[in-house]
Design a protein around this motif. Structure first.
Motif, mmCIF file in Angstrom:
data_model
loop_
_atom_site.group_PDB
_atom_site.id
_atom_site.type_symbol
_atom_site.label_atom_id
_atom_site.label_comp_id
_atom_site.label_asym_id
_atom_site.label_seq_id
_atom_site.Cartn_x
_atom_site.Cartn_y
_atom_site.Cartn_z
ATOM 1 N N TYR A 29 37.693 53.254 40.361
ATOM 2 C CA TYR A 29 38.508 52.093 40.738
ATOM 3 C C TYR A 29 37.952 51.326 41.931
ATOM 4 O O TYR A 29 38.555 50.386 42.404
ATOM 5 C CB TYR A 29 39.952 52.526 41.028
ATOM 6 N N SER A 30 36.792 51.737 42.434
ATOM 7 C CA SER A 30 36.231 51.047 43.608
ATOM 8 C C SER A 30 35.984 49.575 43.285
ATOM 9 O O SER A 30 35.538 49.224 42.199
ATOM 10 C CB SER A 30 34.911 51.737 44.007
ATOM 11 N N ILE A 31 36.274 48.691 44.259
ATOM 12 C CA ILE A 31 36.099 47.261 43.960
ATOM 13 C C ILE A 31 34.635 46.856 43.924
ATOM 14 O O ILE A 31 34.279 45.865 43.322
ATOM 15 C CB ILE A 31 36.845 46.331 44.957
ATOM 16 N N THR A 32 33.776 47.615 44.595
ATOM 17 C CA THR A 32 32.346 47.265 44.552
ATOM 18 C C THR A 32 31.641 48.038 43.437
ATOM 19 O O THR A 32 30.428 48.184 43.444
ATOM 20 C CB THR A 32 31.664 47.593 45.890
ATOM 21 N N ARG A 33 32.467 48.535 42.493
ATOM 22 C CA ARG A 33 31.902 49.319 41.405
ATOM 23 C C ARG A 33 30.758 48.588 40.705
ATOM 24 O O ARG A 33 30.838 47.399 40.411
ATOM 25 C CB ARG A 33 33.014 49.583 40.385
ATOM 26 N N ASP A 52 34.361 52.071 31.504
ATOM 27 C CA ASP A 52 34.873 51.023 32.397
ATOM 28 C C ASP A 52 35.841 50.132 31.630
ATOM 29 O O ASP A 52 36.867 49.700 32.153
ATOM 30 C CB ASP A 52 33.731 50.136 32.928
#
Lengths: 648, 648
Positions: free
Chosen positions: A534-538, A464
């Motif tokens: 790249y998901s924002i709720t990662r 990450d």
């Protein structure tokens, strides 16, 4: 004499014993059997007609239990190397007959005390007479509390026996069938998994299902008593075993389980055979069970020698290790040395990089485009080498950044680059990938940050951090990885964890080369991480609930914990992993991981086993919590990472 | 204000709460309900429409969770004395919806943190939404690890609810019925019986069977939430409860369980009633739930005051004591003092001695024959007195020997004899009865050597020693005694034992006034001893296997251990004992004994519970060992008396 000199683990399974009747003349008994080729005898120590309650009352101190000779008839080393004490088989501590119960307790304690006096290595305890064995277990447990070295082998038939056939006692069992594994399980739970209580399995002519047998390989089985009646006869009239028996014996040998031949000879060999003649010349009487011993020795010698890797790993079998913390700690040179030898792993990496390079740069542009490849966690450089070899193999131009946080490894990395003449292609960066300010963005990010359970060495958190300097269409090698888990019986590991006598060790995951283990159900996938993400709720928190169904013919089972594995997709179809059904051959960098249970969970036949595992993330650490909720609920293990965690 | 001033235990059950909706204006909400007669409110702390995931992202630190006012709106003591925090009921940590799960975890942690900040005494956690509650339990367990004083009350409906009716989630349950006790049991096992996790029971209009309800009385229930819909209407239009509900409430009160009234008023009271008029005069709005509160208060005030003996024993309720060792240790004056006050006991002894005297000496020979009576273990003399009174009552002549090994008690005995002028009748012997050389043989041997479990203070061994000086046809009072045992749920005692964090306390039997306990099956006899005992194979070793069947309508249950009692036959039909179904009234010398289990055993409905107990005798001590073998096997407790024993 030993069964053979095959290059194997130098384990007890080289030695073969023979079960004998009671004999007053121990020296003669021993000489006959040792000369006959056996390594040890399993012999009664006491006249089987003795009953304490029948001793003449009032002959104060004059009554001596009728043991087979005094301790002087054999030398101390003969007693301890060649004799296993066979406890009187009439003993029945759970009889309805109170006098028999009391006689049994007295005789059992007398015989064990005598065996201790003789420094025997083991005694064979008779099979529990019924399914109920609490009083027997209570008495044995009392003995175990004060036993210094001796092993007690509880004799258990390897079969699902019909209870009705066994002296019709009054156990309230539903089916009338008693699974002998359940008798063992109850006995050892009553005795708290005592490490000196183990098993001698009676191998008979019929065998239970493979799944049912499989349970024993997670238990402390020391001997397999093979009855002459379980042998078949081959074309030449000699004893032999069925294919299933043969396979079973090789697994026994592989688990350091000693064979003991038992019973009367049931094969009358052709007279005048050359072997017999030879023996007659020696003037010795041939041992009537010799053909059975010879056959067992033949099976032993026929086994394949252990492959080199297995031999190398022998010392690690069932040995608990704390997982590495390569992020928090710096690895040592020796650790790098070991891992770098794992060519199977780097071949996979090279294949993955090659495929990625070819996908990234078409053949026609190969001479124009320079691919930027960053090795994050470069260590002493094996992935740099694999990447450069991939570039050479595919004819692609490469600019490599080797990022490594361990300053000690960076020293070696520098000398490697100089030695190989890679100065123009490789830039060494001494920095933690999570905070490196990269001068350009990468096409390909290569890492080997995986632990035995995939994400357990914090690959997700590291990557990450690193994906900041990956181009939006860049590739991460590995591109994803998944952990797997399966329930296991493993009394050895359970006892090793328990021996620490604290909570912390029961709430820790261990890296361990699993050997004496019963895998009770196929493994199931647990957590998957994909890179880049790249998901924002990662989030790297995970929760998984799994339900395992044991095969129907297993019977009930005891779960001591869960074995964990991983499988990683490096790039497209190139994978790497240790999940047993898909494991990469000849790779030795990872042993499985083991999550113990504080209290083993008994799973009745047909009951599902429900397991929950969480990956929890705090500001300074990552940890797992786990529990079982079916068939019954365990405590939640490792709450808040109180016992075991991985530092960020 | 409290429900009443009945002379009872001054417990929390005097206070009654009310469940409210969310209200921004906490001061107004509290004033309204306190003025309405309630002692505390159970109120949401946070706006129920709040969801963490709906908060505007990126307003760094500006987003404040919508709590009901700041901590300043009430005084610290108001918050802690009058408010129980009701955690948002939308919370569902085991939802299939991952966003809802994450929102639930964030909100739960925020609300508990806020409640801690306010120093609330307790928070009410919403009922688990389905039968599976592992993630909810994991989160609550994490919170519990760091919670200083606050209690968490898990809300559980007092019913066997139909799973299908509850949002149809995918739990694999056989019947479709979920027993709410099982949900609780799983939750608290996952949280390891944490002492700050307790229960608030929802009392609804229909009640489960008495056996099913009974299980809760061994659990840590703090509140009973009584719904207005569960009330009936009496002839005058007022709310009232069914007989079963009434009885349930009085048991709740007796177990210090607080009532909480919940719901909308469902009874429209006749207008113009005098009470209403009075309230109107005060100018206050009458609380719409006041009739329900009044009825609950009526039930509270109607309860019988505690009898004196129960009041005396209040401080001993569920308090673990180590059993006396009167043989090894000498009792203290205070202990004698307490026991001597137990007139119910000595009345029984006097009756027994009277009957024995009359059987021994016919009326016509009463003036000629002197009976020799020996009190063995005379202490400070109460049995001497009872025996002399029996002689007087029956007109028999008596010569008494008072044998006592405690030299301190002998001092008192001497002054008693002098004070009472018994010098001609009573000979005092300062000696252990096991080695006294008696000058003549006794007709009657009187002793009170029994422990809570009958033989556990070594009465058998003492009387075996004393029967040497009993005439062949002599009488022992007591003539026999039997121990009894029954399985119990008692999370309080289990936690108290566990708090020592060692094995020894789990393998010790305790004397305890059982109160918060669920008796799961009728008690069964265990060991019987008869005196005198002339059998040549006499032994005080014992072994008993017992099988308990729980009533079918109990559901599954958790066994924390076994409660033990005794019953003694003093002489013929005169008995003495504490076995609940036959206990001697008003006797207080013995509390029950409690044998704990190291790991509580869950018993599924219809499964037998098999228990084994041994009385083992060594040369210097006597001890018990015990275990469970069905539904699964426990370890054998106290092997070789390693943790708990009684010295000879």
């Amino acid at each position: 004499m030993p069964l053979g000199e095959v290059v194997r683990d130098k384990s007890d399974s080289r030695y073969c014993g023979v079960e004998t009747e009671f004999n007053d003349d121990m020296p003669q008994l021993l000489a006959f059997n040792i000369n006959g080729g056996f390594d040890f005898v399993v012999s009664p120590l006491m006249d089987p007609s003795y009953r304490p309650s029948l001793m003449v009352a009032g002959n104060n101190g004059a009554g001596v239990p009728p043991f087979a000779g005094s301790d002087l008839v054999l030398s101390p080393s003969q007693w301890s190397s060649h004799v296993v004490g066979k406890i009187s088989s009439w003993i029945d501590l759970d009889s309805e007959d109170e006098i028999l119960r009391k006689d049994s307790e007295i005789a059992l304690k007398e015989e064990i005390a005598w065996a201790c006096h003789l420094s025997l290595q083991a005694c064979l305890l008779p099979t529990p007479k019924g399914a109920s064995c609490a009083n027997y277990a209570r008495c044995v447990n009392q003995i175990l509390q004060n036993l210094t070295n001796m092993q007690l082998w509880l004799r258990i038939p390897l079969e699902k026996s019909d209870n009705d056939a066994m002296n019709g006692n009054s156990d309230h069992l539903s089916g009338g069938q008693v699974d002998s594994w359940e008798t063992w399980n109850s006995f050892r739970l009553l005795c708290e998994h005592h490490s000196q209580l183990s098993i001698a399995l009676d191998v008979l002519s019929s065998l239970p299902s493979s799944n049912s047998i499989g349970r024993w390989f997670g238990e402390s089985v020391r001997a397999a008593i093979i009855h002459t009646s379980s042998f078949l006869t081959n074309a030449r009239g000699y004893p032999c075993l069925s294919k299933r028996h043969q396979k079973l014996l090789s697994v026994f040998f592989n688990h350091s389980i000693q064979a003991v031949v038992s019973g009367k000879p049931e094969h009358s060999l052709p007279t005048g055979s050359s072997e017999l003649a030879v023996n007659h010349i020696d003037g010795l009487q041939r041992h009537p069970l010799r053909p059975y011993l010879d056959y067992v020795a033949y099976l032993y010698q026929r086994m394949d020698p252990l492959p080199e890797q297995e031999r190398f790993e022998l010392g690690y079998r069932d040995f608990l290790q704390s997982p590495l913390q390569p992020l928090m700690d710096n690895l040592e040179a020796q650790t790098y040395e070991t891992f770098e030898k794992d060519s199977a792993k780097y071949i996979q990496y090279q294949r993955a990089v090659s495929k990625a390079l070819m996908d990234r740069v078409p053949d026609e542009e190969a001479s124009m485009i320079t691919t930027v490849l960053m090795v994050v966690g470069a260590g002493r450089g094996p992935l740099v080498r694999a990447s450069l070899q991939a570039a050479e193999e595919t004819g692609r131009k490469l600019r490599v950044y080797a990022v490594e946080k361990n300053p000690n490894a960076v020293v070696t990395l520098h000398s490697l680059v100089k030695l190989e003449g890679w100065e123009n292609m490789v830039t060494i960066v001494s920095c933690d990938m999570r905070c490196w300010d990269a001068p350009e963005k990468a096409d390909i990010l290569v890492s080997e940050l995986l632990g035995s359970f995939g994400d357990n060495e914090l690959s997700p958190e590291c990557l990450d951090g690193a994906q900041r300097f990956l181009k939006p269409d860049g590739i991460s090698i590995p591109s994803s990885y998944t952990s797997f888990i399966q329930p296991v019986t493993t009394s050895k590991l359970y006892n090793d964890v328990k021996s620490h006598k604290d909570l912390v060790h029961f709430e820790t995951a261990y890296v361990v080369k699993l050997h004496r283990v019963a895998r009770l159900a196929p493994s199931q996938p647990v957590f998957t991480f994909t890179h880049p993400e790249y998901s924002i709720t990662r989030s790297n928190q995970r929760y998984m609930k799994l339900q395992f169904e044991m095969p129907n013919d297993t019977g009930s089972a005891l779960v001591h914990g869960f074995a964990g594995y991983f499988d990683a997709t490096l790039y497209k179809d190139v994978h790497l992993g240790i999940e047993p059904s898909t494991a990469t051959p000849n790779m030795f960098s990872w042993f499985p991981i083991f999550f113990p249970l504080r209290t083993p969970v008994q799973v009745p036949p047909g009951s599902p086993l429900e397991f929950h595992i969480w990956r929890c993330c705090g500001s300074t650490k990552v940890w797992y919590e786990w529990c079982v909720t079916s068939p019954s609920s365990s405590p939640i293990h490792n709450s808040n990472g109180r016992s075991y965690w991985v530092g960020l």
